[in-house]
Design a protein around this motif. Structure first.
Motif, PDB file in Angstrom:
ATOM      1  N   VAL A   1       0.775  -1.006   0.096  1.00 15.23           N
ATOM      2  CA  VAL A   1       0.099  -0.293   0.032  1.00 15.23           C
ATOM      3  C   VAL A   1       0.903   0.893   0.098  1.00 15.23           C
ATOM      4  N   LEU A   2       0.664   2.064  -1.148  1.00 15.16           N
ATOM      5  CA  LEU A   2       1.417   3.415  -1.165  1.00 15.16           C
ATOM      6  C   LEU A   2       0.579   4.353  -0.662  1.00 15.16           C
ATOM      7  N   THR A   3       1.900   4.973   1.015  1.00 13.41           N
ATOM      8  CA  THR A   3       0.664   5.881   1.258  1.00 13.41           C
ATOM      9  C   THR A   3       1.966   7.462   0.956  1.00 13.41           C
ATOM     10  N   VAL A   4       1.133   8.222   0.300  1.00 14.82           N
ATOM     11  CA  VAL A   4       1.511   9.910   0.199  1.00 14.82           C
ATOM     12  C   VAL A   4       0.848  10.965   1.329  1.00 14.82           C
ATOM     13  N   LEU A   5       1.947  11.332   1.698  1.00 15.59           N
ATOM     14  CA  LEU A   5       1.805  12.278   3.044  1.00 15.59           C
ATOM     15  C   LEU A   5       2.230  13.828   3.130  1.00 15.59           C
ATOM     16  N   MET A   6       1.624  14.220   3.149  1.00 16.45           N
ATOM     17  CA  MET A   6       2.628  15.834   3.255  1.00 16.45           C
ATOM     18  C   MET A   6       3.207  16.346   4.711  1.00 16.45           C
ATOM     19  N   GLY A   7       4.435  16.750   4.688  1.00 14.86           N
ATOM     20  CA  GLY A   7       5.228  17.101   5.727  1.00 14.86           C
ATOM     21  C   GLY A   7       4.931  18.134   6.511  1.00 14.86           C
ATOM     22  N   THR A   8       3.440  19.015   6.063  1.00 14.27           N
ATOM     23  CA  THR A   8       3.311  20.175   6.514  1.00 14.27           C
ATOM     24  C   THR A   8       2.331  19.299   7.674  1.00 14.27           C
ATOM     25  N   LEU A   9       1.764  18.039   7.994  1.00 15.46           N
ATOM     26  CA  LEU A   9       0.979  17.639   9.043  1.00 15.46           C
ATOM     27  C   LEU A   9       1.412  17.433   9.801  1.00 15.46           C
ATOM     28  N   PRO A  10       0.684  17.816  10.555  1.00 13.42           N
ATOM     29  CA  PRO A  10       0.847  17.384  12.438  1.00 13.42           C
ATOM     30  C   PRO A  10       2.255  15.913  12.533  1.00 13.42           C
ATOM     31  N   GLU A  11       3.226  16.495  13.371  1.00 10.15           N
ATOM     32  CA  GLU A  11       4.222  15.453  13.564  1.00 10.15           C
ATOM     33  C   GLU A  11       3.070  13.916  14.200  1.00 10.15           C
ATOM     34  N   GLU A  12       2.224  14.217  15.300  1.00 10.91           N
ATOM     35  CA  GLU A  12       2.000  12.784  15.273  1.00 10.91           C
ATOM     36  C   GLU A  12       1.428  12.109  13.713  1.00 10.91           C
ATOM     37  N   ASP A  13       0.393  12.820  13.542  1.00 14.82           N
ATOM     38  CA  ASP A  13      -0.326  12.450  11.963  1.00 14.82           C
ATOM     39  C   ASP A  13       0.978  11.700  11.444  1.00 14.82           C
ATOM     40  N   LEU A  14       2.286  12.667  11.483  1.00 12.32           N
ATOM     41  CA  LEU A  14       3.068  11.821  10.632  1.00 12.32           C
ATOM     42  C   LEU A  14       3.589  10.547  10.759  1.00 12.32           C
ATOM     43  N   ILE A  15       3.896  10.753  11.989  1.00 12.73           N
ATOM     44  CA  ILE A  15       4.016   9.018  13.367  1.00 12.73           C
ATOM     45  C   ILE A  15       2.680   8.062  12.111  1.00 12.73           C
ATOM     46  N   ARG A  16       1.656   8.415  12.420  1.00 10.33           N
ATOM     47  CA  ARG A  16       0.390   7.746  12.718  1.00 10.33           C
ATOM     48  C   ARG A  16       0.488   6.373  11.389  1.00 10.33           C
ATOM     49  N   HIS A  17       0.735   7.631  10.523  1.00  8.63           N
ATOM     50  CA  HIS A  17       0.870   7.127   8.796  1.00  8.63           C
ATOM     51  C   HIS A  17       1.608   6.494   8.464  1.00  8.63           C
ATOM     52  N   MET A  18       2.824   6.536   8.560  1.00  5.87           N
ATOM     53  CA  MET A  18       4.104   6.388   8.217  1.00  5.87           C
ATOM     54  C   MET A  18       4.425   4.890   9.143  1.00  5.87           C
ATOM     55  N   GLY A  19       4.278   4.839  10.437  1.00  2.66           N
ATOM     56  CA  GLY A  19       3.884   3.301  10.809  1.00  2.66           C
ATOM     57  C   GLY A  19       2.589   2.429  10.395  1.00  2.66           C
ATOM     58  N   ALA A  20       2.235   3.057   9.525  1.00  2.00           N
ATOM     59  CA  ALA A  20       1.045   1.790   9.117  1.00  2.00           C
ATOM     60  C   ALA A  20       1.520   1.582   7.448  1.00  2.00           C
ATOM     61  N   ALA A  21       2.352   2.585   6.927  1.00  2.00           N
ATOM     62  CA  ALA A  21       3.023   2.442   5.715  1.00  2.00           C
ATOM     63  C   ALA A  21       3.458   1.124   4.752  1.00  2.00           C
ATOM     64  N   ASP A  22       3.239   0.925   4.302  1.00  2.00           N
ATOM     65  CA  ASP A  22       4.594  -0.840   3.186  1.00  2.00           C
ATOM     66  C   ASP A  22       5.161   0.487   2.206  1.00  2.00           C
TER      67      ASP A  22
END
Length: 242
Positions: free
Chosen positions: A155-176
């Protein structure tokens, strides 16, 4: 509907050779060419098409009134940009009403985090407007690493660096497989999030993908480096394969 058409033409990640055949044809034949840029700068999309425009093409620079001067969370930011896009659409609408076609130059793909989307939604019910798709910046970035980005069921996840840090951590941990865009001044926050999610050592930093000054390295090897606007971080998937 007006007589003229507005084309949002995707230019791809930066290398003019990566334009689609249709994009190349529209750019070279355009009588009116509009493009976004930061005040005082030539504009990345305009740089990509250097030497391609007709000698008599009318250029229409659309200069952002604000980029990083106001925080995204400040209500003035959206209000300022909303007025800006409204003014841009009025100018383009006037040209189409006079029967002129307008090519709007778009970095990457016009429907993927691009400024053209804000014109499109304001114009699509009143003006003949078309989007011409293109190779995305992230595709150019992961190709530059020389490694496949996704395998099997990744599963490819695309994130914006502008997101809150806790949101980044959550999505990064779940991404393939992972892509992080809009790095710039968010680099320290993105680094911390990648470390907290256990993805830091596998991350790659690509700057100016497909452009002459392209740079590719492990993110861990770029500690303390100030990243330019055209930077993307990728973490490759390691999924199922034969």
């Amino acid at each position: 509907m007006s007589k003229g058409t507005i084309y949002g033409v995707g230019l791809g990640p930066g290398d003019p050779d990566l334009l689609s055949v249709r994009a190349d044809r529209l750019v070279r034949g355009a009588g009116h060419v509009a493009f976004f840029r930061k005040a005082g700068r030539p504009g990345q999309s305009r740089r990509i098409v250097e030497g391609m425009l007709r000698p008599d093409a009318v250029e229409i620079p659309m200069e952002y009134p604000v980029t990083t001067e106001i925080p995204l969370t400040d209500p003035r930011y959206n209000a300022c940009l909303s007025d800006f896009y409204t003014g841009c659409t009025a100018k383009l609408r006037t040209l189409t009403e006079a029967g002129e076609d307008v090519v709007v130059l778009c970095e990457g793909d016009p429907f993927f985090y691009g400024s053209f989307m804000h014109l499109y939604t304001r114009l699509k019910d009143e003006v003949q407007v078309e989007a011409v798709p293109a190779i995305t910046g992230m595709s150019g970035a992961w190709t530059a690493t020389g490694q496949p980005m996704t395998w099997g069921d990744d599963v490819l996840t695309v994130l914006m660096g502008t997101l809150p840090e806790e949101d980044l951590i959550r999505h990064m941990g779940a991404a393939d497989a992972l892509v992080v865009m809009k790095i710039g001044r968010n680099i320290d926050k993105v680094r911390r999030a990648l470390k907290a999610a256990g993805r830091y050592e596998a991350a790659w930093l690509i700057e100016f993908a497909t452009m002459p000054n392209q740079s590719v390295c492990r993110l861990a090897e770029a500690e303390g480096k100030v990243t330019p606007y055209f930077s993307i971080i990728v973490v490759h998937g390691q999924g199922r394969r034969p």
